[in-house]
Design an enzyme around this catalytic site. Sequence first.
Site, PDB file in Angstrom:
ATOM      1  N   CYS A  72      74.687  43.528  49.110  1.00 41.55           N
ATOM      2  CA  CYS A  72      75.861  43.741  49.974  1.00 41.55           C
ATOM      3  C   CYS A  72      76.648  42.468  50.236  1.00 41.55           C
ATOM      4  O   CYS A  72      77.783  42.518  50.707  1.00 41.55           O
ATOM      5  CB  CYS A  72      75.429  44.362  51.297  1.00 41.55           C
ATOM      6  SG  CYS A  72      74.563  45.908  51.077  1.00 41.55           S
ATOM      7  N   ASN A  97      78.097  52.918  53.973  1.00 37.69           N
ATOM      8  CA  ASN A  97      77.850  51.563  53.455  1.00 37.69           C
ATOM      9  C   ASN A  97      78.034  51.583  51.933  1.00 37.69           C
ATOM     10  O   ASN A  97      77.275  52.228  51.225  1.00 37.69           O
ATOM     11  CB  ASN A  97      76.417  51.158  53.844  1.00 37.69           C
ATOM     12  CG  ASN A  97      76.027  49.780  53.322  1.00 37.69           C
ATOM     13  OD1 ASN A  97      76.756  49.161  52.559  1.00 37.69           O
ATOM     14  ND2 ASN A  97      74.857  49.316  53.742  1.00 37.69           N
ATOM     15  N   HIS A 154      80.328  43.101  57.292  1.00 30.90           N
ATOM     16  CA  HIS A 154      79.776  44.127  56.406  1.00 30.90           C
ATOM     17  C   HIS A 154      79.591  45.434  57.175  1.00 30.90           C
ATOM     18  O   HIS A 154      79.085  45.457  58.294  1.00 30.90           O
ATOM     19  CB  HIS A 154      78.432  43.636  55.835  1.00 30.90           C
ATOM     20  CG  HIS A 154      77.764  44.665  54.979  1.00 30.90           C
ATOM     21  ND1 HIS A 154      78.456  45.395  54.039  1.00 30.90           N
ATOM     22  CD2 HIS A 154      76.478  45.107  54.921  1.00 30.90           C
ATOM     23  CE1 HIS A 154      77.625  46.229  53.439  1.00 30.90           C
ATOM     24  NE2 HIS A 154      76.427  46.083  53.959  1.00 30.90           N
TER      25      HIS A 154
HETATM   26  N1  ACO Z   1      68.415  62.330  60.726  1.00 27.28           N
HETATM   27  C1  ACO Z   1      67.601  62.646  61.728  1.00 27.28           C
HETATM   28  N2  ACO Z   1      66.545  61.903  62.089  1.00 27.28           N
HETATM   29  C2  ACO Z   1      66.310  60.785  61.367  1.00 27.28           C
HETATM   30  C3  ACO Z   1      67.109  60.392  60.295  1.00 27.28           C
HETATM   31  C4  ACO Z   1      68.204  61.217  59.973  1.00 27.28           C
HETATM   32  N3  ACO Z   1      69.063  60.917  58.962  1.00 27.28           N
HETATM   33  N4  ACO Z   1      66.622  59.256  59.788  1.00 27.28           N
HETATM   34  C5  ACO Z   1      65.547  58.909  60.505  1.00 27.28           C
HETATM   35  N5  ACO Z   1      65.353  59.854  61.468  1.00 27.28           N
HETATM   36  C6  ACO Z   1      64.306  59.923  62.480  1.00 27.28           C
HETATM   37  C7  ACO Z   1      63.047  59.179  62.095  1.00 27.28           C
HETATM   38  O1  ACO Z   1      62.235  60.001  61.296  1.00 27.28           O
HETATM   39  C8  ACO Z   1      62.455  58.859  63.436  1.00 27.28           C
HETATM   40  O2  ACO Z   1      61.805  60.020  63.904  1.00 27.28           O
HETATM   41  P1  ACO Z   1      60.439  59.895  64.775  1.00 27.28           P
HETATM   42  O3  ACO Z   1      60.848  59.149  66.036  1.00 27.28           O
HETATM   43  O4  ACO Z   1      60.070  61.317  65.016  1.00 27.28           O
HETATM   44  O5  ACO Z   1      59.473  59.123  63.935  1.00 27.28           O
HETATM   45  C9  ACO Z   1      63.677  58.636  64.336  1.00 27.28           C
HETATM   46  O6  ACO Z   1      64.786  59.248  63.631  1.00 27.28           O
HETATM   47  C10 ACO Z   1      63.997  57.201  64.587  1.00 27.28           C
HETATM   48  O7  ACO Z   1      63.946  56.504  63.361  1.00 27.28           O
HETATM   49  P2  ACO Z   1      64.257  54.970  63.290  1.00 27.28           P
HETATM   50  O8  ACO Z   1      64.066  54.483  61.891  1.00 27.28           O
HETATM   51  O9  ACO Z   1      63.508  54.282  64.389  1.00 27.28           O
HETATM   52  O10 ACO Z   1      65.825  54.950  63.656  1.00 27.28           O
HETATM   53  P3  ACO Z   1      66.746  53.713  63.935  1.00 27.28           P
HETATM   54  O11 ACO Z   1      67.369  53.876  65.255  1.00 27.28           O
HETATM   55  O12 ACO Z   1      66.080  52.408  63.618  1.00 27.28           O
HETATM   56  O13 ACO Z   1      67.907  53.904  62.876  1.00 27.28           O
HETATM   57  C11 ACO Z   1      68.636  53.095  60.748  1.00 27.28           C
HETATM   58  C12 ACO Z   1      67.596  53.888  61.494  1.00 27.28           C
HETATM   59  C13 ACO Z   1      69.980  53.772  60.948  1.00 27.28           C
HETATM   60  C14 ACO Z   1      68.282  53.070  59.287  1.00 27.28           C
HETATM   61  C15 ACO Z   1      68.693  51.651  61.327  1.00 27.28           C
HETATM   62  O14 ACO Z   1      67.397  51.105  61.406  1.00 27.28           O
HETATM   63  C16 ACO Z   1      69.565  50.746  60.495  1.00 27.28           C
HETATM   64  O15 ACO Z   1      70.771  50.908  60.430  1.00 27.28           O
HETATM   65  N6  ACO Z   1      68.959  49.720  59.866  1.00 27.28           N
HETATM   66  C17 ACO Z   1      69.722  48.820  59.034  1.00 27.28           C
HETATM   67  C18 ACO Z   1      70.004  49.474  57.734  1.00 27.28           C
HETATM   68  C19 ACO Z   1      70.935  48.624  56.927  1.00 27.28           C
HETATM   69  O16 ACO Z   1      71.785  47.948  57.446  1.00 27.28           O
HETATM   70  N7  ACO Z   1      70.795  48.644  55.647  1.00 27.28           N
HETATM   71  C20 ACO Z   1      71.664  47.789  54.898  1.00 27.28           C
HETATM   72  C21 ACO Z   1      71.381  47.903  53.546  1.00 27.28           C
HETATM   73  S1  ACO Z   1      72.251  46.595  52.838  1.00 27.28           S
HETATM   74  C22 ACO Z   1      71.950  46.583  51.214  1.00 27.28           C
HETATM   75  O17 ACO Z   1      71.832  45.520  50.646  1.00 27.28           O
HETATM   76  C23 ACO Z   1      71.814  47.892  50.509  1.00 27.28           C
END
Ligand code: ACO
Length: 318
Positions: free
Chosen positions: A110, A274, A244
């Site tokens: 990214c 993203n 980003h």
């Molecule tokens: N829909 C519904 N529920 C979901 C989903 C979804 N799409 N995805 C996860 N959940 C659930 C999980 O299973 C979990 O359930 P549980 O509590 O019963 O176990 C709950 O939601 C919470 O999950 P978390 O992973 O704790 O959610 P979080 O608030 O951390 O959000 C997210 C997850 C959005 C991925 C966040 O951590 C994030 O944005 N991280 C950064 C990701 C990022 O920036 N990636 C960049 C990639 S850059 C590159 O180089 C490709």
Amino acid sequence: MSLRIVSLGKGIPAHRVSNDDLAAFIDTSDEWIRTRTGIESRYVCRDESLTDLATAAATEAIERAGLAPSDIDLVIGSTFEGDYLTPSLSCCVAERLGTQCPAFDLNAACTGFIFALEVAAGFVERQKAKRVLIVCAEMMSKHIDWHDRSTCVLFGDGSAAVIVEPGEALKYISISTSPNSEMLSLPVGTGNSPFVHHGKTKGFLAMEGQKVFKFAVNVGAVELSKAMSALGMTPEEIDYFVLHQANKRIIDSIRAKVGQPEEKFPMNIQRYGNISSVAIPLLLLEMWESDKLKSGDVLFLSAFGAGMTAGSCVIVWG
Ligand code: ACO
């Protein structure tokens, strides 16, 4: 410093996928995706190849600059993977455009646009190239597991291109890597070699979401303070923080640390999700098209990505 941005273009797939469209086949909801990420929809390739999108972006940037493909001295592609592992995406775009200049890809995930800008600045400063075409393009839809709700809701496909020329607009640029292959990874596999002992199949993008989140917020604030102390500036002197577009909550958390008003943090993640290194140039393009950017505006660009890579720059618009 060495360069200025003279034009931009984009190539976006025709097919828009809403959060409700995803909820029709995976266990998620529009409410969860919006509140956890800020994403409302994304565009996904159906008929388009990545070369189609990248060529559309490049062509638009060249035409808007009033240039011909023969005016380009270097093509830098930024992508995880083009339509082929070889030839590179930039070579495929060069073939379509009809350029005869060198073309190569780089992969800084990214952060690819900032890395490409740094490389372009080197070519321009050494007078090895006058006009550099940077084409960021990503088909994230082929890298994600569409059964994994924790990743597939986050990403989209698209391309954005930027043309840079010699100029004084780039005031600061920095790229960095904090090596880590666990936090965010995409294995390519080992093919069908009969000699390999540790055979791996091609996998999907995997990430430790909360660790990536923390890395992103921390590195965003660190990058800004490095830039400000190098330039002797304060965040108040920045007109726009073009960050980003990975998660609205990441951007909001950086904004809280920086203590600057919301209107200085433009976003388009709600419409595109993203798109990796495409995110920053696409956002710049939309700011340019909507006349948000005025000549003399001071922009802080900052990204993070797999690697873990990070990078930022300060650039004066116009
Ligand atoms: N829909 C519904 N529920 C979901 C989903 C979804 N799409 N995805 C996860 N959940 C659930 C999980 O299973 C979990 O359930 P549980 O509590 O019963 O176990 C709950 O939601 C919470 O999950 P978390 O992973 O704790 O959610 P979080 O608030 O951390 O959000 C997210 C997850 C959005 C991925 C966040 O951590 C994030 O944005 N991280 C950064 C990701 C990022 O920036 N990636 C960049 C990639 S850059 C590159 O180089 C490709």
